[in-house]
Design a protein around this motif. Structure first.
Motif, PDB file in Angstrom:
ATOM      1  N   ILE A  16      -7.309  -8.106 -68.129  1.00 19.26           N
ATOM      2  CA  ILE A  16      -8.130  -7.195 -67.210  1.00 19.26           C
ATOM      3  C   ILE A  16      -8.725  -8.166 -66.044  1.00 19.26           C
ATOM      4  O   ILE A  16      -9.570  -8.771 -66.055  1.00 19.26           O
ATOM      5  CB  ILE A  16      -8.734  -6.116 -67.655  1.00 19.26           C
ATOM      6  N   PRO A  17      -8.141  -7.793 -64.741  1.00 24.49           N
ATOM      7  CA  PRO A  17      -8.737  -8.614 -63.780  1.00 24.49           C
ATOM      8  C   PRO A  17     -10.313  -8.354 -63.536  1.00 24.49           C
ATOM      9  O   PRO A  17     -10.743  -7.143 -63.812  1.00 24.49           O
ATOM     10  CB  PRO A  17      -8.065  -8.482 -62.345  1.00 24.49           C
ATOM     11  N   GLU A  18     -10.952  -9.237 -62.821  1.00 22.11           N
ATOM     12  CA  GLU A  18     -12.464  -8.756 -62.980  1.00 22.11           C
ATOM     13  C   GLU A  18     -12.749  -7.537 -61.784  1.00 22.11           C
ATOM     14  O   GLU A  18     -13.613  -6.793 -62.174  1.00 22.11           O
ATOM     15  CB  GLU A  18     -13.166 -10.200 -62.273  1.00 22.11           C
ATOM     16  N   SER A  19     -11.801  -7.301 -60.829  1.00 28.89           N
ATOM     17  CA  SER A  19     -12.181  -6.200 -59.786  1.00 28.89           C
ATOM     18  C   SER A  19     -12.011  -5.213 -60.578  1.00 28.89           C
ATOM     19  O   SER A  19     -12.584  -4.201 -60.212  1.00 28.89           O
ATOM     20  CB  SER A  19     -11.291  -6.387 -58.855  1.00 28.89           C
ATOM     21  N   LEU A  20     -11.440  -4.929 -61.619  1.00 27.55           N
ATOM     22  CA  LEU A  20     -10.983  -3.588 -62.447  1.00 27.55           C
ATOM     23  C   LEU A  20     -12.571  -3.229 -62.938  1.00 27.55           C
ATOM     24  O   LEU A  20     -12.748  -2.035 -63.114  1.00 27.55           O
ATOM     25  CB  LEU A  20      -9.972  -3.701 -63.335  1.00 27.55           C
ATOM     26  N   PHE A  21     -13.210  -4.120 -63.630  1.00 25.20           N
ATOM     27  CA  PHE A  21     -14.478  -3.675 -64.074  1.00 25.20           C
ATOM     28  C   PHE A  21     -15.727  -3.821 -63.472  1.00 25.20           C
ATOM     29  O   PHE A  21     -16.756  -3.402 -63.637  1.00 25.20           O
ATOM     30  CB  PHE A  21     -14.665  -4.835 -65.466  1.00 25.20           C
ATOM     31  N   SER A  22     -15.621  -4.543 -62.068  1.00 25.50           N
ATOM     32  CA  SER A  22     -16.806  -4.572 -61.334  1.00 25.50           C
ATOM     33  C   SER A  22     -17.099  -3.535 -60.584  1.00 25.50           C
ATOM     34  O   SER A  22     -15.931  -2.691 -60.177  1.00 25.50           O
ATOM     35  CB  SER A  22     -16.950  -5.755 -60.464  1.00 25.50           C
ATOM     36  N   GLN A  23     -18.394  -2.990 -60.101  1.00 22.92           N
ATOM     37  CA  GLN A  23     -18.512  -1.982 -59.233  1.00 22.92           C
ATOM     38  C   GLN A  23     -19.352  -2.392 -58.044  1.00 22.92           C
ATOM     39  O   GLN A  23     -20.385  -3.197 -58.258  1.00 22.92           O
ATOM     40  CB  GLN A  23     -19.306  -0.686 -59.862  1.00 22.92           C
ATOM     41  N   ASP A  24     -18.562  -2.456 -56.822  1.00 23.64           N
ATOM     42  CA  ASP A  24     -19.112  -2.901 -55.519  1.00 23.64           C
ATOM     43  C   ASP A  24     -20.757  -2.165 -55.446  1.00 23.64           C
ATOM     44  O   ASP A  24     -21.185  -1.011 -55.520  1.00 23.64           O
ATOM     45  CB  ASP A  24     -18.539  -2.503 -54.392  1.00 23.64           C
ATOM     46  N   ILE A  25     -21.697  -3.325 -54.784  1.00 25.93           N
ATOM     47  CA  ILE A  25     -22.933  -2.687 -54.729  1.00 25.93           C
ATOM     48  C   ILE A  25     -22.890  -1.716 -53.358  1.00 25.93           C
ATOM     49  O   ILE A  25     -22.318  -1.851 -52.495  1.00 25.93           O
ATOM     50  CB  ILE A  25     -23.860  -3.801 -54.353  1.00 25.93           C
ATOM     51  N   SER A  26     -23.366  -0.377 -53.701  1.00 28.00           N
ATOM     52  CA  SER A  26     -23.491   0.609 -52.816  1.00 28.00           C
ATOM     53  C   SER A  26     -24.825   1.467 -52.757  1.00 28.00           C
ATOM     54  O   SER A  26     -25.572   1.184 -53.766  1.00 28.00           O
ATOM     55  CB  SER A  26     -22.242   1.453 -53.065  1.00 28.00           C
ATOM     56  N   LEU A  27     -24.932   2.230 -51.734  1.00 26.98           N
ATOM     57  CA  LEU A  27     -26.060   3.033 -51.729  1.00 26.98           C
ATOM     58  C   LEU A  27     -26.299   3.965 -52.714  1.00 26.98           C
ATOM     59  O   LEU A  27     -25.380   4.872 -52.882  1.00 26.98           O
ATOM     60  CB  LEU A  27     -26.323   3.588 -50.161  1.00 26.98           C
ATOM     61  N   TYR A 176     -29.669   0.208 -53.613  1.00 28.31           N
ATOM     62  CA  TYR A 176     -28.248  -0.040 -53.735  1.00 28.31           C
ATOM     63  C   TYR A 176     -28.100  -0.477 -55.015  1.00 28.31           C
ATOM     64  O   TYR A 176     -28.856  -1.302 -55.712  1.00 28.31           O
ATOM     65  CB  TYR A 176     -27.738  -1.005 -52.737  1.00 28.31           C
ATOM     66  N   ASP A 177     -27.068  -0.167 -55.850  1.00 29.59           N
ATOM     67  CA  ASP A 177     -26.629  -0.730 -57.112  1.00 29.59           C
ATOM     68  C   ASP A 177     -25.087  -0.599 -57.306  1.00 29.59           C
ATOM     69  O   ASP A 177     -24.374  -0.234 -56.377  1.00 29.59           O
ATOM     70  CB  ASP A 177     -27.209  -0.012 -58.198  1.00 29.59           C
ATOM     71  N   GLY A 178     -24.872  -1.592 -58.482  1.00 26.31           N
ATOM     72  CA  GLY A 178     -23.512  -1.865 -58.674  1.00 26.31           C
ATOM     73  C   GLY A 178     -23.257  -3.060 -59.631  1.00 26.31           C
ATOM     74  O   GLY A 178     -24.462  -3.205 -60.233  1.00 26.31           O
ATOM     75  N   MET A 179     -22.442  -3.695 -59.883  1.00 28.24           N
ATOM     76  CA  MET A 179     -22.110  -4.921 -60.655  1.00 28.24           C
ATOM     77  C   MET A 179     -21.232  -5.857 -59.879  1.00 28.24           C
ATOM     78  O   MET A 179     -19.889  -5.539 -60.084  1.00 28.24           O
ATOM     79  CB  MET A 179     -22.149  -4.647 -61.924  1.00 28.24           C
ATOM     80  N   GLN A 180     -21.883  -6.870 -59.373  1.00 25.86           N
ATOM     81  CA  GLN A 180     -20.975  -8.048 -58.619  1.00 25.86           C
ATOM     82  C   GLN A 180     -21.553  -9.184 -58.868  1.00 25.86           C
ATOM     83  O   GLN A 180     -22.485  -9.365 -59.311  1.00 25.86           O
ATOM     84  CB  GLN A 180     -20.940  -7.735 -57.006  1.00 25.86           C
ATOM     85  N   ALA A 181     -20.717 -10.129 -58.956  1.00 26.73           N
ATOM     86  CA  ALA A 181     -20.868 -11.551 -59.665  1.00 26.73           C
ATOM     87  C   ALA A 181     -20.235 -12.664 -58.759  1.00 26.73           C
ATOM     88  O   ALA A 181     -19.236 -12.481 -58.185  1.00 26.73           O
ATOM     89  CB  ALA A 181     -20.629 -11.740 -61.122  1.00 26.73           C
ATOM     90  N   VAL A 182     -20.652 -13.871 -58.976  1.00 21.93           N
ATOM     91  CA  VAL A 182     -20.361 -15.125 -58.537  1.00 21.93           C
ATOM     92  C   VAL A 182     -20.095 -15.791 -59.835  1.00 21.93           C
ATOM     93  O   VAL A 182     -20.594 -15.515 -60.764  1.00 21.93           O
ATOM     94  CB  VAL A 182     -21.119 -15.925 -57.500  1.00 21.93           C
ATOM     95  N   PRO A 183     -19.327 -17.027 -59.673  1.00 23.20           N
ATOM     96  CA  PRO A 183     -18.831 -17.605 -58.544  1.00 23.20           C
ATOM     97  C   PRO A 183     -17.550 -17.035 -58.116  1.00 23.20           C
ATOM     98  O   PRO A 183     -17.008 -16.318 -58.628  1.00 23.20           O
ATOM     99  CB  PRO A 183     -18.337 -18.951 -59.092  1.00 23.20           C
ATOM    100  N   ASP A 184     -17.344 -17.153 -56.760  1.00 25.04           N
ATOM    101  CA  ASP A 184     -17.724 -18.494 -55.870  1.00 25.04           C
ATOM    102  C   ASP A 184     -18.553 -17.632 -54.770  1.00 25.04           C
ATOM    103  O   ASP A 184     -19.583 -18.373 -54.248  1.00 25.04           O
ATOM    104  CB  ASP A 184     -16.687 -19.045 -55.258  1.00 25.04           C
ATOM    105  N   MET A 284     -25.121 -12.237 -61.420  1.00 23.43           N
ATOM    106  CA  MET A 284     -24.745 -10.847 -61.356  1.00 23.43           C
ATOM    107  C   MET A 284     -25.773 -10.326 -60.733  1.00 23.43           C
ATOM    108  O   MET A 284     -26.748 -10.082 -61.048  1.00 23.43           O
ATOM    109  CB  MET A 284     -24.574 -10.214 -62.645  1.00 23.43           C
ATOM    110  N   ILE A 285     -25.462  -9.591 -59.513  1.00 23.05           N
ATOM    111  CA  ILE A 285     -26.213  -8.673 -58.817  1.00 23.05           C
ATOM    112  C   ILE A 285     -25.935  -7.116 -59.193  1.00 23.05           C
ATOM    113  O   ILE A 285     -24.911  -6.879 -59.246  1.00 23.05           O
ATOM    114  CB  ILE A 285     -26.015  -8.703 -57.132  1.00 23.05           C
TER     115      ILE A 285
END
Length: 596
Positions: A16-27, A176-184, A284-285
């Motif tokens: 599964i690609p990362e974008s399917l599992f992450s949730q963008d940080i939002s208000l 704001y919350d969600g789950m986003q990560a680097v790299p890059d 991971m933010i």
């Protein structure tokens, strides 16, 4: 409880690609008023995972909350996170916690999943206040050996605490919350800002898995300006296992960092752009908190009074809209919606700009649905366009409602009464006791009840019946009308007085001596009631000696001439009484004593 990732789930995560599992940080939420925030939390790691020699992790850890004596807890949000697919049954100070929301993300380079969970624990933290908080039963011990080789083995928890203090300026806090990560690189736009003064503006980050020993092309910026807080958070290694609240640099593989941004954000800004870069450290933010001084109105409403006419279903309401605890005027055409439960009665609007500390009076006429009971709660909501949505940004969005208990001038409800039945005393005359109907008809003990012989008397409240315990009706059926009054109105109902033919009472002693006492065979409740009755008298040998009906007087000891002498001798005789009434199909029989 030990949670284990299954092989099938692990293989699924790899595909599964990362974008399917992450949730963008939002208000998540916005809080306006004299508020500020702080962090409380701790790691489960015993060391930086990059420097661990053995794969170990704790299942509980503690941290202290130490607010000032004038600080009042307003909100408290718990986050916990770790490697793996998630442990969602934890405890905080011995109280079971399950999440309101969860987040997940898959590391693109390795395919390893990570999780975070959220719980609103405001009530618990308000009840506990300052002191030690211990998160326990966060058990990742089964996951750590798998993640140890990739050095993303981590676990921890944090509480975002929002508190109120009257000495603070009027601030706007956004979480704001969600789950986003680097790299890059990740870019996050923080929306819904309203910057009117950047003094003491600050931003806080809840992040996981940052390493102090990895700083490869790592930067954190806001609106293109690098954030740093040396020596705790250098500009090239912002997420380095630190806690800005306590000054700790041993918050292994998590960060609770707060930065002053008054020089990085401008008056009038409605958004802020956050950028995080890292070519190696997997950060991971999870949550971001901003505190900005804000200039906004604060609309409140009070229902002053109401008037209504009896049984009209219309109500005139006088109200006042205030803009007291504010730092800006409340604009004209701010909507006001009136509700009964979830039913909208109407939406109206303020007429003028209401200045800081000012107010505006208004009056509206509302049509109350017929299905609504006499007593109900009327709710007025200012800055509500009829859909539960406001159109004005306010310092405090939770104080727009006012409720009032309304007592409409509506005719009183009442209980329906059954007709009253009494024995026919002759020619349908009867005596009735309906004194208990005064209470039975009431649906409210405070109602006033009167009885009347006509509908018009009841409406005019004249010629009241006072003798309700021994009321004589000369003919039946007869309708009695009841007037029921509350404070404002009255209702009219009625019941009928009816009679039935009760069994007659036989006096079975006859002394036929013309002394005026018991000279005849008297049966009470017979004549003028069972008008078609027939009675037969027999002697003790069964010989029929007399027949009578409603046209003849009571038997006085005489014998039918065809039977024997005129006078029957003293002794015992028998009677058969045919009532000839549909309710008495069988005759009444018995004996009587004749004396002379």
């Amino acid at each position: 409880m030990i949670k284990k990732i299954t092989l099938s789930l692990f293989l699924f995560c790899l595909l599964i690609p990362e974008s399917l599992f992450s949730q963008d940080i939002s208000l998540y939420t916005q809080i306006n008023g004299r508020y500020d925030f702080t962090f409380v939390g701790n790691t489960l790691n015993t060391n930086e995972n990059s420097f661990m020699s053995t794969p170990t992790i704790l299942t509980s850890s503690s941290a202290n909350l130490a607010l000032g004596p004038s600080d009042v807890i307003e909100r408290a949000y718990l986050y916990w996170a770790g490697c793996g697919t998630g442990d969602f049954d934890v405890q905080l100070n011995g109280i079971d916690i399950t999440p309101d929301r969860t987040f997940s993300i898959v590391q693109a380079s390795s395919g390893w999943p990570h999780f975070s969970a959220f719980k609103d624990i405001t009530a618990q933290v308000q009840a506990t206040g300052n002191g030690t908080y211990t998160l326990s039963d966060l058990d990742l011990t089964a996951e750590i050996p798998q993640y140890f080789q990739n050095r993303t083995n981590f676990g921890g928890w944090a509480i975002i605490v929002v508190y109120q203090n009257n000495t603070l300026p009027l601030n706007q806090l956004n979480i704001y919350d969600g789950m986003q990560a680097v790299p890059d690189r990740i870019d996050i736009t923080l929306s819904s800002l309203n910057v009117i003064d950047n003094f003491d503006a600050k931003i806080g980050f809840l992040a996981w898995e940052g390493d102090v020993g990895i700083a490869n092309n790592e930067s954190l910026t806001i609106n293109g300006n690098v954030l740093s807080n040396p020596p705790l958070n250098p500009s090239n290694n912002a997420f380095n296992s630190t806690n800005s609240v306590t000054g700790s640099n041993t918050l292994y593989n998590m960060d609770l960092d707060i930065y002053n941004i008054q020089n990085n954000i401008a008056v009038g800004d409605t958004t802020a752009d956050i950028s995080l870069t890292s070519s190696q450290d997997y950060v991971m933010i999870n949550a971001i908190v901003t505190k900005l001084n804000s200039q906004l109105p604060d609309a409140t409403i009070v229902l002053n009074s109401y008037t209504t006419e009896c049984n009209t279903g219309m109500i005139e309401v006088d109200y006042t809209v205030f803009n007291v605890n504010s730092t800006e005027f409340l604009p004209a055409n701010t909507p006001i919606t009136f509700y009964i439960q979830n039913t909208v009665l109407g939406t109206f609007y303020t007429q003028n700009d209401i200045p800081i500390g000012g107010s505006e009076n208004g009056s509206v006429v509302l049509n109350i649905p017929s299905a609504v009971s006499t007593n109900f709660t009327l709710t007025a909501v200012v800055d509500d366009n009829g859909t539960g949505t406001g159109i004005v940004s306010e310092l405090l969005e939770t104080n727009n409602t006012f409720e009032a208990l309304i007592d409409l001038k509506i005719s009183p409800t009442f209980n329906f009464l059954t007709d009253l039945l009494s024995c026919n005393l002759g020619l349908t005359r009867a005596i009735f006791d309906f004194s208990n109907y005064e209470e039975l008809v009431k649906s409210d003990p405070s109602h006033i009840v009167t009885f009347h012989e006509s509908y018009n008397d009841a409406v005019l409240n004249i010629n009241e019946i006072f003798n309700t315990t021994n009321y004589e009706s000369l003919t039946t059926p007869k309708e009695i009308f009841i007037r029921i009054e509350n404070e404002f109105c009255f209702s009219i109902t009625s019941f009928k007085l009816r009679t039935r033919n009760c069994p007659p009472e036989v006096f079975n002693a006859v002394s036929a001596n013309n002394d005026g006492l018991n000279d005849g065979f008297f049966i009470e409740g017979l004549r003028d009631i069972f008008v078609n009755f027939k009675i037969e008298i027999y002697n003790r040998w069964g010989r029929h000696i007399w027949t009578g009906d409603n046209s003849l007087p009571d038997w006085d000891g005489k014998v039918l001439k065809s039977v024997g002498p005129d006078d029957a001798p003293a002794g015992t005789y028998y009677y058969i009484l045919y009532l000839n009434d549909p309710n008495y199909s069988e005759p009444l029989t018995g004996y009587l004593y004749l004396t002379r």
